[in-house]
Design a protein around this motif. Structure first.
Motif, PDB file in Angstrom:
ATOM      1  N   ARG A 121      -0.015  10.016   9.421  1.00 38.78           N
ATOM      2  CA  ARG A 121      -1.453   9.764   9.516  1.00 38.78           C
ATOM      3  C   ARG A 121      -1.845   8.391   8.957  1.00 38.78           C
ATOM      4  NH1 ARG A 121      -4.596  13.336   6.497  1.00 38.78           N
ATOM      5  NH2 ARG A 121      -2.861  13.882   5.141  1.00 38.78           N
ATOM      6  N   HIS A 122      -0.937   7.721   8.237  1.00 38.57           N
ATOM      7  CA  HIS A 122      -1.188   6.398   7.667  1.00 38.57           C
ATOM      8  C   HIS A 122      -2.416   6.381   6.772  1.00 38.57           C
ATOM      9  CE1 HIS A 122       1.911   4.762  10.261  1.00 38.57           C
ATOM     10  NE2 HIS A 122       1.315   5.337  11.305  1.00 38.57           N
ATOM     11  N   ALA A 123      -2.716   7.516   6.171  1.00 38.95           N
ATOM     12  CA  ALA A 123      -3.871   7.585   5.268  1.00 38.95           C
ATOM     13  C   ALA A 123      -3.476   7.051   3.902  1.00 38.95           C
ATOM     14  CB  ALA A 123      -4.362   9.022   5.144  1.00 38.95           C
ATOM     15  N   ALA A 124      -4.362   6.272   3.290  1.00 40.41           N
ATOM     16  CA  ALA A 124      -4.084   5.707   1.966  1.00 40.41           C
ATOM     17  C   ALA A 124      -4.017   6.807   0.923  1.00 40.41           C
ATOM     18  CB  ALA A 124      -5.151   4.691   1.596  1.00 40.41           C
ATOM     19  N   ILE A 125      -3.115   6.652  -0.048  1.00 44.56           N
ATOM     20  CA  ILE A 125      -2.957   7.626  -1.137  1.00 44.56           C
ATOM     21  C   ILE A 125      -3.455   6.968  -2.417  1.00 44.56           C
ATOM     22  CG2 ILE A 125      -1.359   9.081  -2.420  1.00 44.56           C
ATOM     23  CD1 ILE A 125       0.493   9.034  -0.026  1.00 44.56           C
ATOM     24  N   ALA A 126      -4.635   7.373  -2.865  1.00 45.91           N
ATOM     25  CA  ALA A 126      -5.207   6.816  -4.091  1.00 45.91           C
ATOM     26  C   ALA A 126      -4.600   7.502  -5.312  1.00 45.91           C
ATOM     27  CB  ALA A 126      -6.720   6.983  -4.085  1.00 45.91           C
ATOM     28  N   ARG A 151       0.844  -1.188   0.000  1.00 48.67           N
ATOM     29  CA  ARG A 151       0.000   0.000   0.000  1.00 48.67           C
ATOM     30  C   ARG A 151       0.884   1.245   0.000  1.00 48.67           C
ATOM     31  NH1 ARG A 151      -2.394   0.952   4.512  1.00 48.67           N
ATOM     32  NH2 ARG A 151      -4.103   2.196   3.670  1.00 48.67           N
ATOM     33  N   VAL A 152       0.332   2.326  -0.577  1.00 48.64           N
ATOM     34  CA  VAL A 152       0.983   3.633  -0.542  1.00 48.64           C
ATOM     35  C   VAL A 152       0.185   4.489   0.434  1.00 48.64           C
ATOM     36  CG1 VAL A 152       1.741   5.622  -1.883  1.00 48.64           C
ATOM     37  CG2 VAL A 152       1.658   3.360  -2.961  1.00 48.64           C
ATOM     38  N   ARG A 153       0.877   5.028   1.443  1.00 48.80           N
ATOM     39  CA  ARG A 153       0.177   5.797   2.472  1.00 48.80           C
ATOM     40  C   ARG A 153       0.976   7.029   2.865  1.00 48.80           C
ATOM     41  NH1 ARG A 153       2.672   4.224   7.239  1.00 48.80           N
ATOM     42  NH2 ARG A 153       3.838   2.253   7.155  1.00 48.80           N
ATOM     43  N   GLY A 177      -4.819   1.849  -6.170  1.00 53.25           N
ATOM     44  CA  GLY A 177      -6.268   1.921  -6.100  1.00 53.25           C
ATOM     45  C   GLY A 177      -6.756   2.879  -5.030  1.00 53.25           C
ATOM     46  N   GLY A 178      -8.077   2.829  -4.792  1.00 56.55           N
ATOM     47  CA  GLY A 178      -8.664   3.741  -3.814  1.00 56.55           C
ATOM     48  C   GLY A 178      -8.141   3.536  -2.411  1.00 56.55           C
ATOM     49  N   ASP A 179      -7.729   2.311  -2.084  1.00 58.07           N
ATOM     50  CA  ASP A 179      -7.171   2.033  -0.756  1.00 58.07           C
ATOM     51  C   ASP A 179      -5.649   2.108  -0.752  1.00 58.07           C
ATOM     52  OD1 ASP A 179      -6.727  -0.111  -2.364  1.00 58.07           O
ATOM     53  OD2 ASP A 179      -7.394  -1.633  -0.914  1.00 58.07           O
TER      54      ASP A 179
END
Length: 695
Positions: free
Chosen positions: A613-618, A607-609, A638-640
């Motif tokens: 904040r560890h928020a996903a980067i779409a 995943r890319v975040r 993707g969205g996540d």
């Protein structure tokens, strides 16, 4: 290693071998010109050859032992560097002592190249498959031996001069160094290092004293003199102390226990005689053709072509047959017979021998050497464990070089004395007092500087004396014939390590239990495209995790393993950077056929975040760039923030990630067997990264 990986690494090994052989063959044919320019003598001619053989002989077992303790690749590269340095310095020599000293330095590197190429090959290839690769080695030997004298002759006859005989090999050495650095990948055994420096020093000292005595006796002092007693006595004491130290050392340079093996001992004895016959019998050929027959260096190189072609045909052809049959003794017995016969026939040559007939004799000699040289090392490697591979291979090479060094020294002394005697007898028959015209080993080799009336006498003396050299070499070669005749043939194993069970079941000894039911497991290993994969290592274990058998696929991808117990077993296949394949097989009394599929591609996901904040980067864009700078794959998260790269060739890549509002990110990423299958990427927001510069 797969066949493709082996051939890539083999290219670097063969280039390094080419450097060593070219340097030797180029210089040997140019030596009469070199010694005439530097005002050398016959004894110094011998020492130019002996200095290299002495240091290479003395250091060979040390190189071999170090390869059992350190990186074989690093040591091989170091040997190339030392050899190249000696070549460069040899080209700037201004006197014979300088040339001899630089040739000695060259010999240290040569000792590493001779010992380590066999060790590296043994670490990559099982003995059964090693024959066809030895054929490539024989082919390179032939190319170097053919082109070396020709190149040396052309250089000497050209305005470049003899110094370029040393320098012309340097570019090839650099290429070999680069190729090995990129292609040779061998595991390094991590264990406690204990180097037997005392044993190595005593061994080198004893061998050096012995070779110096053989070189100087009969010229600088008598064979029966106090000087001889001092040299021989010192050598005996040094070697006796070396044996005492080796018997007690934890990591001996020459493990004495290896000599309990009959095959090893006879191979060592046979190699000693082969070295004497090979080096001692052939090193004076260039001198014979140039001095006795009056040929140019280029022409002299062409005259040795029959011997080289015979060696190439024998080594290449025998290697292919041995790989298919696993039998070596018939070739070694035939080779020893041809060598003995050829040397006895060459002992009849004089200054007027028919050159066509002499070419036939040389072809026989080449065939004999081609059947013997590599196989004497191969039979030893087939009987020892991998942990002793470096020591055993280098010991065989050591004794071959020892025989060569002693042969060159002793036969050189015989040649010098015989030449002096022949010149004296010829002048006496002509009614001319010899006086100071004959100086034995100190006589000049610059025939052109002699009075015209004396030149035919000296040429005839050299030609008539050459047969004596081959006669002594023939008697020594009889020892090789007896050694291979009494050698017990052991079928070549298909595994790298002798401790692993062989594919062919061994004969049951008296102390063993009655024969158990053996189940044979056969099959093929294929890649994702359905093509056969060679060089795959297969391990068969029982349900308790105990090793049952180990094998390796051949050129057709087929393997054969065996088990003595019925039931379920686990089969593991590993090959280089491909993903290991594992499966369960049920074995009974009947033979079982089981194919395996290797996945040669790797994959990575994650995943890319955002940092903190560890928020996903779409919508983040990810690219994989190989070492050549080419983009091999790309993906949009993707969205996540999830991404996935699949069906990627194993290797090291640069992963680049860009996303709007975030600082671009790049990092190395390994994809392959041992690389993680999941990898998350953390990006920093641009305003956070640039906070210190905004006002």
């Amino acid at each position: 290693m797969t066949h493709r990986e082996i051939m890539k690494a083999f290219t670097g090994l063969l280039l390094a071998l080419l450097v060593a052989l070219l340097s030797s063959t180029i210089v040997s044919n140019a030596l009469p010109t070199i010694l005439a320019d530097l005002h050398g003598s016959q004894s110094q001619y011998t020492w130019v050859v002996t200095a290299t053989l002495l240091t290479s002989t003395a250091t060979t077992p040390i190189w071999g032992k170090l390869s059992d303790l350190f990186s074989k690749k690093l040591l091989y590269q170091l040997a190339i560097v030392i050899f190249t340095a000696g070549s460069v310095l040899g080209g700037i020599s201004q006197s014979m002592p300088e040339l001899i000293a630089y040739r000695a330095l060259q010999g240290i590197g040569l000792g590493g190249l001779q010992a380590l190429i066999q060790v590296v090959i043994a670490a990559m290839i099982a003995p059964r498959d090693r024959g066809r690769y030895s054929g490539y080695t024989g082919a390179v030997f032939a190319v170097a031996t053919v082109s070396g004298p020709l190149i040396g002759g052309l250089i000497v006859d050209s305005p470049l001069g003899w110094r370029w005989c040393f320098w012309v090999c340097v570019p090839v050495a650099v290429i070999a160094l680069v190729v090995l650095g990129r292609t040779l990948k061998l595991p390094v055994l991590k264990r406690k290092v204990r180097i037997d420096w005392l044993g190595a020093t005593l061994l080198v000292g004893g061998v050096a004293l012995l070779l110096i005595w053989v070189s100087l006796a009969g010229q600088s002092f008598g064979w029966a003199s106090w000087s001889s007693v001092a040299y021989v006595g010192g050598a005996v004491v040094s070697l006796a102390l070396a044996m005492l130290v080796e018997s007690r050392a934890a990591e001996p340079v020459v493990p004495l226990r290896l000599f309990r093996n009959r095959t090893f001992t006879l191979s060592v004895l046979g190699s000693l005689a082969v070295g004497t016959a090979m080096f001692g019998g052939s090193v004076f050929l260039g001198q014979y053709y140039q001095i006795s027959r009056g040929f140019s260096p280029t022409h002299a190189g062409l005259m040795t072509l029959p011997m080289v072609l015979g060696l190439a045909i024998a080594s290449t052809g025998a290697g292919q047959v041995i790989s298919r049959t696993g039998r070596t003794k018939p070739f070694m017995v035939a080779g020893a017979s041809l060598l003995v016969a050829a040397l006895f026939l060459l002992s009849t040559v004089d200054h007027s021998t028919n050159l066509t007939l002499m070419g036939v004799y040389l072809a026989m000699m080449g065939l004999g050497l081609g059947f013997l040289m590599q196989n004497l090392v191969l039979v030893v490697q087939n009987t020892v464990a991998m942990k002793d591979m470096g020591s055993s291979s280098s010991v065989v090479t050591f004794f071959r070089s020892l025989g060569g060094a002693a042969g060159v020294s002793a036969l050189g002394a015989v040649l010098s004395a015989q030449v002096a005697t022949n010149i004296t007898n010829s002048l006496t028959r002509m009614g001319v007092p010899a006086g100071g015209a004959v100086q034995g080993g100190g006589g000049t080799l610059d025939i052109a500087s002699l009075p015209p009336a004396l030149q035919p006498v000296v040429r005839a003396a050299f030609g008539d004396s050459t047969g004596t050299v081959f006669l002594f070499a023939a008697f020594i070669a009889v020892v090789t014939f007896l050694a291979v005749l009494f050698m017990k043939e052991v079928p070549l194993r298909r595994t790298l390590d002798a401790d692993a069970p062989a594919v062919t079941p061994a004969a049951t000894t008296v102390a063993e239990e009655p024969a158990q039911l053996t189940t044979v497991l056969r099959g093929r290993v294929l890649d994702a495209s359905g093509r056969a994969v060679s060089g795959v290592v297969l391990t068969l274990t029982d349900v308790a995790g105990h090793q049952v058998d180990v094998g390796r696929t051949g050129r057709t991808g087929e393997y054969e393993l065996s088990a003595t117990a019925a039931g379920e077993h686990v089969l593991l296949a590993t090959a280089g950077s491909s993903r290991p394949a594992v499966s369960t097989v049920r074995l009974g009394g009947a033979p079982v056929w089981h194919d395996l599929l290797l996945d040669s591609h790797g994959s990575v996901s994650g995943r890319v975040r955002t940092a903190g904040r560890h928020a996903a980067i779409a919508g983040a864009v990810l690219t994989l760039t190989d070492s050549a700078g080419d983009v091999t794959a790309s993906h949009i998260a993707g969205g996540d923030g999830a991404y996935n790269f699949s069906s990627v060739e194993p290797g090291t890549y640069t992963l680049t990630v860009t996303a709007f509002g975030h600082t671009p990110h790049a990092e190395p990423l390994a994809i392959g067997v041992e690389a993680p299958s999941r990898h998350d990427v953390v990006l920093e927001e641009e305003f956070a990264a640039n906070r210190g510069t905004l006002y």
